[in-house]
Every structure is written in C-alpha cells, then in structure tokens.
Design a protein around this motif. Structure first.
Motif, PDB file in Angstrom:
ATOM      1  N   GLY A  31       0.799  -1.408  -0.096  1.00  0.00           N
ATOM      2  CA  GLY A  31       0.009   0.000  -0.006  1.00  0.00           C
ATOM      3  C   GLY A  31       0.807   1.260   0.009  1.00  0.00           C
ATOM      4  N   ASN A  32       0.247   2.412  -0.266  1.00  0.00           N
ATOM      5  CA  ASN A  32       0.885   3.501  -0.532  1.00  0.00           C
ATOM      6  C   ASN A  32       1.428   3.980   0.948  1.00  0.00           C
ATOM      7  OD1 ASN A  32      -0.338   3.412  -3.029  1.00  0.00           O
ATOM      8  ND2 ASN A  32      -1.022   5.403  -2.925  1.00  0.00           N
ATOM      9  N   LEU A  33       0.871   3.666   2.127  1.00  0.00           N
ATOM     10  CA  LEU A  33       1.338   4.037   3.349  1.00  0.00           C
ATOM     11  C   LEU A  33       2.227   3.199   4.083  1.00  0.00           C
ATOM     12  CD1 LEU A  33      -2.195   4.801   4.916  1.00  0.00           C
ATOM     13  CD2 LEU A  33      -0.600   6.440   3.729  1.00  0.00           C
ATOM     14  N   SER A  34       2.876   2.297   3.178  1.00  0.00           N
ATOM     15  CA  SER A  34       3.961   1.522   3.627  1.00  0.00           C
ATOM     16  C   SER A  34       5.219   2.304   3.625  1.00  0.00           C
ATOM     17  CB  SER A  34       4.295   0.067   2.808  1.00  0.00           C
ATOM     18  OG  SER A  34       5.218  -0.416   3.039  1.00  0.00           O
ATOM     19  N   PRO A  35       6.092   1.924   4.621  1.00  0.00           N
ATOM     20  CA  PRO A  35       7.503   2.696   4.678  1.00  0.00           C
ATOM     21  C   PRO A  35       8.203   2.447   3.437  1.00  0.00           C
ATOM     22  CG  PRO A  35       6.933   1.754   6.692  1.00  0.00           C
ATOM     23  CD  PRO A  35       5.727   1.126   5.785  1.00  0.00           C
ATOM     24  N   ASP A  36       7.947   1.317   2.775  1.00  0.00           N
ATOM     25  CA  ASP A  36       8.476   0.799   1.720  1.00  0.00           C
ATOM     26  C   ASP A  36       8.252   1.473   0.389  1.00  0.00           C
ATOM     27  OD1 ASP A  36      10.314  -1.004   3.193  1.00  0.00           O
ATOM     28  OD2 ASP A  36       8.897  -2.503   2.916  1.00  0.00           O
ATOM     29  N   PHE A  37       7.103   2.354   0.410  1.00  0.00           N
ATOM     30  CA  PHE A  37       6.584   2.940  -0.778  1.00  0.00           C
ATOM     31  C   PHE A  37       7.587   4.052  -1.412  1.00  0.00           C
ATOM     32  CE2 PHE A  37       4.008   6.502  -2.895  1.00  0.00           C
ATOM     33  CZ  PHE A  37       3.368   5.786  -3.658  1.00  0.00           C
ATOM     34  N   GLU A  38       8.406   4.928  -0.595  1.00  0.00           N
ATOM     35  CA  GLU A  38       9.358   5.642  -1.114  1.00  0.00           C
ATOM     36  C   GLU A  38      10.417   5.226  -1.709  1.00  0.00           C
ATOM     37  OE1 GLU A  38       8.031   8.378  -1.471  1.00  0.00           O
ATOM     38  OE2 GLU A  38       6.527   8.553  -0.251  1.00  0.00           O
ATOM     39  N   THR A  39      10.441   3.786  -1.599  1.00  0.00           N
ATOM     40  CA  THR A  39      11.983   3.129  -2.155  1.00  0.00           C
ATOM     41  C   THR A  39      11.527   2.537  -3.535  1.00  0.00           C
ATOM     42  OG1 THR A  39      11.088   0.797  -1.375  1.00  0.00           O
ATOM     43  CG2 THR A  39      12.306   2.362   0.146  1.00  0.00           C
ATOM     44  N   ILE A  40      10.254   2.766  -4.176  1.00  0.00           N
ATOM     45  CA  ILE A  40       9.922   2.346  -5.341  1.00  0.00           C
ATOM     46  C   ILE A  40      10.779   2.983  -6.397  1.00  0.00           C
ATOM     47  CG2 ILE A  40       7.853   1.800  -7.030  1.00  0.00           C
ATOM     48  CD1 ILE A  40       6.123   1.561  -4.550  1.00  0.00           C
ATOM     49  N   ASP A  41      11.114   2.224  -7.479  1.00  0.00           N
ATOM     50  CA  ASP A  41      11.731   2.994  -8.545  1.00  0.00           C
ATOM     51  C   ASP A  41      10.627   2.910  -9.736  1.00  0.00           C
ATOM     52  OD1 ASP A  41      13.065   3.487 -10.950  1.00  0.00           O
ATOM     53  OD2 ASP A  41      14.997   2.251 -10.078  1.00  0.00           O
ATOM     54  N   TRP A  42      10.209   3.906  -9.968  1.00  0.00           N
ATOM     55  CA  TRP A  42       9.054   4.049 -10.788  1.00  0.00           C
ATOM     56  C   TRP A  42       9.495   3.827 -12.198  1.00  0.00           C
ATOM     57  CZ3 TRP A  42       4.149   3.618  -8.902  1.00  0.00           C
ATOM     58  CH2 TRP A  42       3.943   3.780  -7.779  1.00  0.00           C
ATOM     59  N   SER A  43      10.701   4.042 -12.666  1.00  0.00           N
ATOM     60  CA  SER A  43      11.174   3.836 -13.983  1.00  0.00           C
ATOM     61  C   SER A  43      11.240   2.392 -14.289  1.00  0.00           C
ATOM     62  CB  SER A  43      12.403   4.540 -14.265  1.00  0.00           C
ATOM     63  OG  SER A  43      12.182   5.860 -14.091  1.00  0.00           O
ATOM     64  N   ALA A  44      11.883   1.605 -12.954  1.00  0.00           N
ATOM     65  CA  ALA A  44      12.044   0.269 -13.068  1.00  0.00           C
ATOM     66  C   ALA A  44      10.689  -0.453 -13.172  1.00  0.00           C
ATOM     67  CB  ALA A  44      12.969  -0.171 -11.956  1.00  0.00           C
ATOM     68  N   GLN A  57       7.796   0.677 -14.335  1.00  0.00           N
ATOM     69  CA  GLN A  57       7.214   0.900 -16.015  1.00  0.00           C
ATOM     70  C   GLN A  57       7.840  -0.177 -16.739  1.00  0.00           C
ATOM     71  OE1 GLN A  57       7.996   5.188 -16.208  1.00  0.00           O
ATOM     72  NE2 GLN A  57       5.807   5.397 -16.005  1.00  0.00           N
ATOM     73  N   GLY A  58       9.220  -0.310 -16.627  1.00  0.00           N
ATOM     74  CA  GLY A  58       9.639  -1.535 -17.492  1.00  0.00           C
ATOM     75  C   GLY A  58       9.463  -2.771 -17.199  1.00  0.00           C
ATOM     76  N   ASN A  59       9.015  -3.076 -15.817  1.00  0.00           N
ATOM     77  CA  ASN A  59       8.574  -4.522 -15.586  1.00  0.00           C
ATOM     78  C   ASN A  59       7.209  -4.651 -15.716  1.00  0.00           C
ATOM     79  OD1 ASN A  59      11.528  -4.776 -14.651  1.00  0.00           O
ATOM     80  ND2 ASN A  59      11.013  -4.321 -12.688  1.00  0.00           N
ATOM     81  N   GLY A  60       6.327  -3.639 -15.876  1.00  0.00           N
ATOM     82  CA  GLY A  60       4.768  -3.865 -16.041  1.00  0.00           C
ATOM     83  C   GLY A  60       4.237  -3.980 -14.804  1.00  0.00           C
ATOM     84  N   ARG A  61       4.922  -3.501 -13.619  1.00  0.00           N
ATOM     85  CA  ARG A  61       4.331  -3.616 -12.300  1.00  0.00           C
ATOM     86  C   ARG A  61       4.931  -3.219 -11.137  1.00  0.00           C
ATOM     87  NH1 ARG A  61       5.055  -9.269  -9.120  1.00  0.00           N
ATOM     88  NH2 ARG A  61       5.086  -7.703  -7.483  1.00  0.00           N
ATOM     89  N   THR A  62       4.826  -2.795 -10.089  1.00  0.00           N
ATOM     90  CA  THR A  62       5.418  -2.385  -8.981  1.00  0.00           C
ATOM     91  C   THR A  62       6.132  -3.409  -8.171  1.00  0.00           C
ATOM     92  OG1 THR A  62       3.496  -1.995  -7.776  1.00  0.00           O
ATOM     93  CG2 THR A  62       4.481  -0.066  -8.800  1.00  0.00           C
ATOM     94  N   PRO A  63       6.811  -3.385  -7.265  1.00  0.00           N
ATOM     95  CA  PRO A  63       7.711  -4.377  -6.506  1.00  0.00           C
ATOM     96  C   PRO A  63       6.491  -4.999  -5.719  1.00  0.00           C
ATOM     97  CG  PRO A  63       9.010  -2.502  -6.391  1.00  0.00           C
ATOM     98  CD  PRO A  63       7.696  -2.015  -7.139  1.00  0.00           C
ATOM     99  N   PHE A  64       5.661  -4.231  -5.068  1.00  0.00           N
ATOM    100  CA  PHE A  64       4.444  -4.814  -4.347  1.00  0.00           C
ATOM    101  C   PHE A  64       3.344  -4.154  -4.747  1.00  0.00           C
ATOM    102  CE2 PHE A  64       6.938  -1.735  -1.895  1.00  0.00           C
ATOM    103  CZ  PHE A  64       6.106  -0.916  -1.409  1.00  0.00           C
TER     104      PHE A  64
END
Length: 512
Positions: free
Chosen positions: A394-407, A409-416
């Motif tokens: 979820g967006n409120l997870s502490p890990d949210f800010e670690t998401i590499d959005w460019s990656a 988009q390349g993978n077709g999904r977020t890490p979680f």
C-alpha cells in the motif's frame, strides 16, 4: 369569484403556507444538527491542544453521549468529521507539533468508533427484540470484521502502526454501514436536509478556495497545515518523485497543488496545467469523492442547483475516478428508468466490466502507476493467497518511497501492491479480500432490489454509485480507504436498507 373559487384559493394559500412552514422547520433542524456536529468534532480537537489524552477521552465521551441521546445528530457528526475535521486542524495547526499531527487527524475515526460502540451495545442489549430483517447484513458484516481483526493481529506483528492505519481505513465503511443500518431500522430519521447543508458548506469552501487560493490559505491557516503535512514529503523526497513523474517542479506551496489536467498522460499533449482543489478535508481525491457523493445525493433528490455546483467543483478537483462514477451512475439510472431495476443493474455491471478491462489495457499501455500497482497485487496473489496481513503493502507502507517507478514501468508492475484498493486488499488479506468486495457488491444489489419495489431514484443511484465505487477500487487506493469515498456510499446503503427493514419490506421475497 365564487365561494368555491375563494375556498380553493384559501386552500391553496394554506397549502403554500404549510409547505413554507415545513421547509423552514426542516432548515432550522438541519442547522441545529450541523451546529451539534460542529461541537462534537471541534471541542475534542481544541482540547487536544491542551493535552492529547484530554482530547481523546473527550472525543469518545462527547460522540458516545451524542449517540446515546441524539443519534440523529451523531449520524450527521460522522460525515461532518470526515469532511471538516482537517479544516479545524488547520486552524489549530500553529499550536500542533509534528508528532501530534497524525494523531489529531485520526479523531474522525474516534467519532465513528464511539458512535458505533454505543449503537452496538444498545442493539445487543435488546437482541431478542431485534428486527430479523437485519440479520443477513449483520451476520455478513460482523463475520468480515472478525476476519479483518485476525489479519490485523497478524499484520501488526509485522508492520506496527501502519497496520493500525490500514485497519481504520478498511473497517470505516463497514462500521458506518452498521451504524446507519441499525439506527434507521429502529426509528424514523430524517437527515436529508442536514446532508444537503453539508453539501452547501462544501460548495462554499470549494468555491472560496478556487476563487481566492491565497485568501483561503490565509483564512484557514493553511500554510501551517501544509508545513506539518509536508515535513515527511520533503524528508522522503516525495516531491522530487512527483517532479520526475509530472515534469512540474515545485518552487513553493501552491506549486505542489499544480498538476497536468486530470493527472493523465492521455491529456499531456494539450499541456494544460491546473491547480487542484483540496477542499476543507485537505485532500483533492477524497474531496472529489465527497463531491460526487453529494452531487448524486442532491441530483436524485431533485436538488438540481446544488448538484450542478457540486459537479463543477468535482471537475475542478481534477480527479478521474469520481467523474467516471458520476457518469456511470447517470447512464445506469437512465437504463433503470427505461427498462427497470434488474436490467439497469446488469447493464451497469457490463459497463463497469468494460471500464475495468479498458482501464487496465490503457493503463498498461501508458504505464499508469495505478495499473502497475494493480498488476503487482494480481501477480503476487497466487504466490501467497493467504495474504501478508493488514498494513503490508500500500501507499502508506514505509517501503513506498523506495519504489523505482522507472523500473516498475519497465517491469509492467511495482515491487508490491500500491495505488489500488483491490490490489492492496489482495496483498493484505489474500482470498478473504474477495469476501470484502463481495459484501460491497451484495449490498449494492440489495439496494437495487429495493429500488425495484419503490421506484425511488435515490435508491437506484445509491446502488449504482456503490457498484461504481467497487470497480473504481481497481485504480485508486482512495476509492476504498478514504473515509469520504466508499464509506459514504455504503453508509447511504445502510440508511436505505435500515429504513426498508423498519417498514418491513422483505427483499427475500423478490426473485433474485
């Protein structure tokens, strides 16, 4: 003029006077309810400045006492808190520490929880005399609360306070549904004028903000509020991420409100920039969902002027989801009036299915973040169909800010799972997420079956709106988890079904 003419004129005059008197009485009652709601919300927030413990205890006592003595006012206080609590917090922001900021913004849930607790205790005290027509709704929703509680315990052991926040978000619609269902089943409650009054206040706030942003920020002490709200954003470089995504660099507070039209790559070629409205609740998407709820509520109760003003503000919020809900409800209502409730509901389901498929396909094509988050939830579900517990992902997870959005988009999904209510529910609750979504859908169908009996426009619109919100959860986390979104529609469904139970209208007699 004959005696008959005179009598008719006198009768018509008396009728107009009676209607005018009734309207005046309703307006005065609505103002009284709104004044009480303001007190229920504002007093604990003010006392919190003196000491947080005093504020919390007073919130529970005041809301609970209101639910005990004036349940009608308590029902108005809940949406009032959802919509205007942060405005009051903003006025007090100069006296609030950063540590207290998140705590004081949770008071609206304390109001709901206190009203729910008092309502539940009173209902259980007379369990043997309950209206049995409520049993299917209560058994289903209570079972869900029990399951959510188990997943909360599991999630809290892994994520701590994040689990508490998501627990609040997930149970809010269910608690509001139960409160409205029970209270409307027990007595005749008329809060239509008060809800219209809330809509008027939202219109005043929205247009004041739109026509004079600097005046609004000064009058509401908004800069102090956004300074508290923005501390974490600057620390985690969230504004830098937003700049990379939108190409718009924030050089000041107002610039952080600026987005491309409807925040959509599909409109990027037009190069239209807008300042979003954030409303008295200080959240643009949540405010837009409140506006779509009130616009539907007013439109299908023939309050056309209010509905038009609310619709204009909803467009100015520049949020796609609420606008789509409004349009889908309108189309479904036309089918309902022309071809009946069953065909109207089925047609809406077909339209919503097409919207879901098209939204996913287009979102994957343009690499939309909401769809990338949805893909993560769908992809991970087979790997752990039991779920990871409330608070994970979820967006409120502490890990949210670690998401590499460019990656991503390349993978077709977020890490979680992020950016999608459905995806986050699947990540947190696994297969039981389908039970939660099934309850929302079933409640909408129950309301539509009632609309088949009554022919009431608002009943049909409430059912269609609730179904539209269920599908919008695919593309926005706010759709389920913002208190001004799904919760309002499910609360309205509870009011309608509770009133039907009080009037002994059994939906089980209708062929499904």
């Amino acid at each position: 003029m004959t005696i008959a003419d005179t009598s008719y004129a006198q009768s018509a005059g008396n009728g107009r006077a009676l209607r005018a008197g009734t309207a005046l009485a309703a307006a005065l009652e609505a103002m009284a309810l709104l004044a009480i709601a303001f007190a229920v919300v504002a007093i604990p927030l003010t006392l919190h400045v003196l000491h947080p413990a005093v504020g919390i205890v007073s919130a529970l006592i005041i809301a609970g006492s209101c639910a005990l003595r004036m349940p009608q006012a308590a029902l108005v206080a809940i949406p009032f808190a959802f919509l205007f609590q942060n405005l009051i917090v903003s006025l007090l922001a100069s006296q609030i520490s950063t540590a207290d900021f998140d705590i004081i913004r949770g008071y609206n849930f304390l109001t709901l929880a206190s009203v729910w607790l008092v309502t539940a205790v009173r209902f259980l005290a007379s369990w043997g005399e309950r209206n049995r027509l409520l049993d299917p709704y209560l058994k289903f929703s209570i079972s869900l609360l029990f399951i959510i509680g188990i997943y909360f315990i599991y999630g809290y052991s892994r994520t701590g306070m994040t689990a508490v926040i998501y627990l609040r978000n997930i149970v809010t619609p269910l608690l509001l549904f139960q409160v409205c269902l029970v209270l409307f089943s027990q007595r005749h409650i008329n809060i239509g004028a008060a809800l219209s009054g809330l809509a008027v206040l939202a219109i005043i706030a929205g247009f004041t903000e739109f026509l004079g942003r600097d005046f609004w920020l000064a009058a509401t002490n908004g800069r102090a509020y956004w300074e508290l709200a923005g501390d974490a954003n600057w620390i985690t470089l969230a504004y830098d991420k937003a700049a990379r995504e939108s190409g718009l660099v924030a050089t000041g507070l107002v610039d952080t409100f600026r987005i491309a039209a409807f925040n959509s790559p599909l409109l990027a070629d037009f190069e239209i920039e807008v300042l979003r409205l954030f409303g008295p609740n200080m959240h643009a998407i949540s405010f837009a969902y409140a506006l779509v709820f009130f616009s539907i509520f007013c439109l299908y109760r023939a309050r056309f002027g209010l509905a038009a003003l609310l619709f204009i503000l909803m467009v100015l919020c520049n949020a796609k989801g609420p606008l789509i809900v409004f349009l889908l409800v309108g189309a479904g209502w036309v089918v309902f009036r022309l071809l009946g409730a069953r065909i109207g509901f089925v047609a809406t389901c077909i339209a919503l299915s097409a919207y879901a498929v098209l939204g996913i396909l287009v979102g994957l094509d343009i690499e939309d973040y909401h769809v990338l988050g949805l893909m993560a939830g769908l992809s991970d579900f087979p790997l752990n169909p039991v779920g990871w517990g409330i608070g994970s992902g979820g967006n409120l997870s502490p890990d949210f800010e670690t998401i590499d959005w460019s990656a991503a988009q390349g993978n077709g999904r977020t890490p979680f799972a992020v950016e999608s209510s459905v995806a986050v529910l699947l990540h947190q609750m696994g297969v039981f997420a389908f039970a939660v979504i099934a309850f929302y859908t079933w409640a909408a169908w129950q309301v539509m079956k009632l609309a088949r009996i009554t022919g009431n426009n608002l009943h049909a619109a409430a059912a269609l709106g609730l179904m539209s919100m269920v599908v919008n959860g695919l593309f926005q986390e706010e759709a389920y988890f913002a208190p001004l979104a799904l919760a309002l529609f499910l609360g309205l469904a509870g009011m309608i079904l509770g009133a039907a139970a009080r009037n002994r209208i059994s939906l089980q007699a209708i062929i499904s």
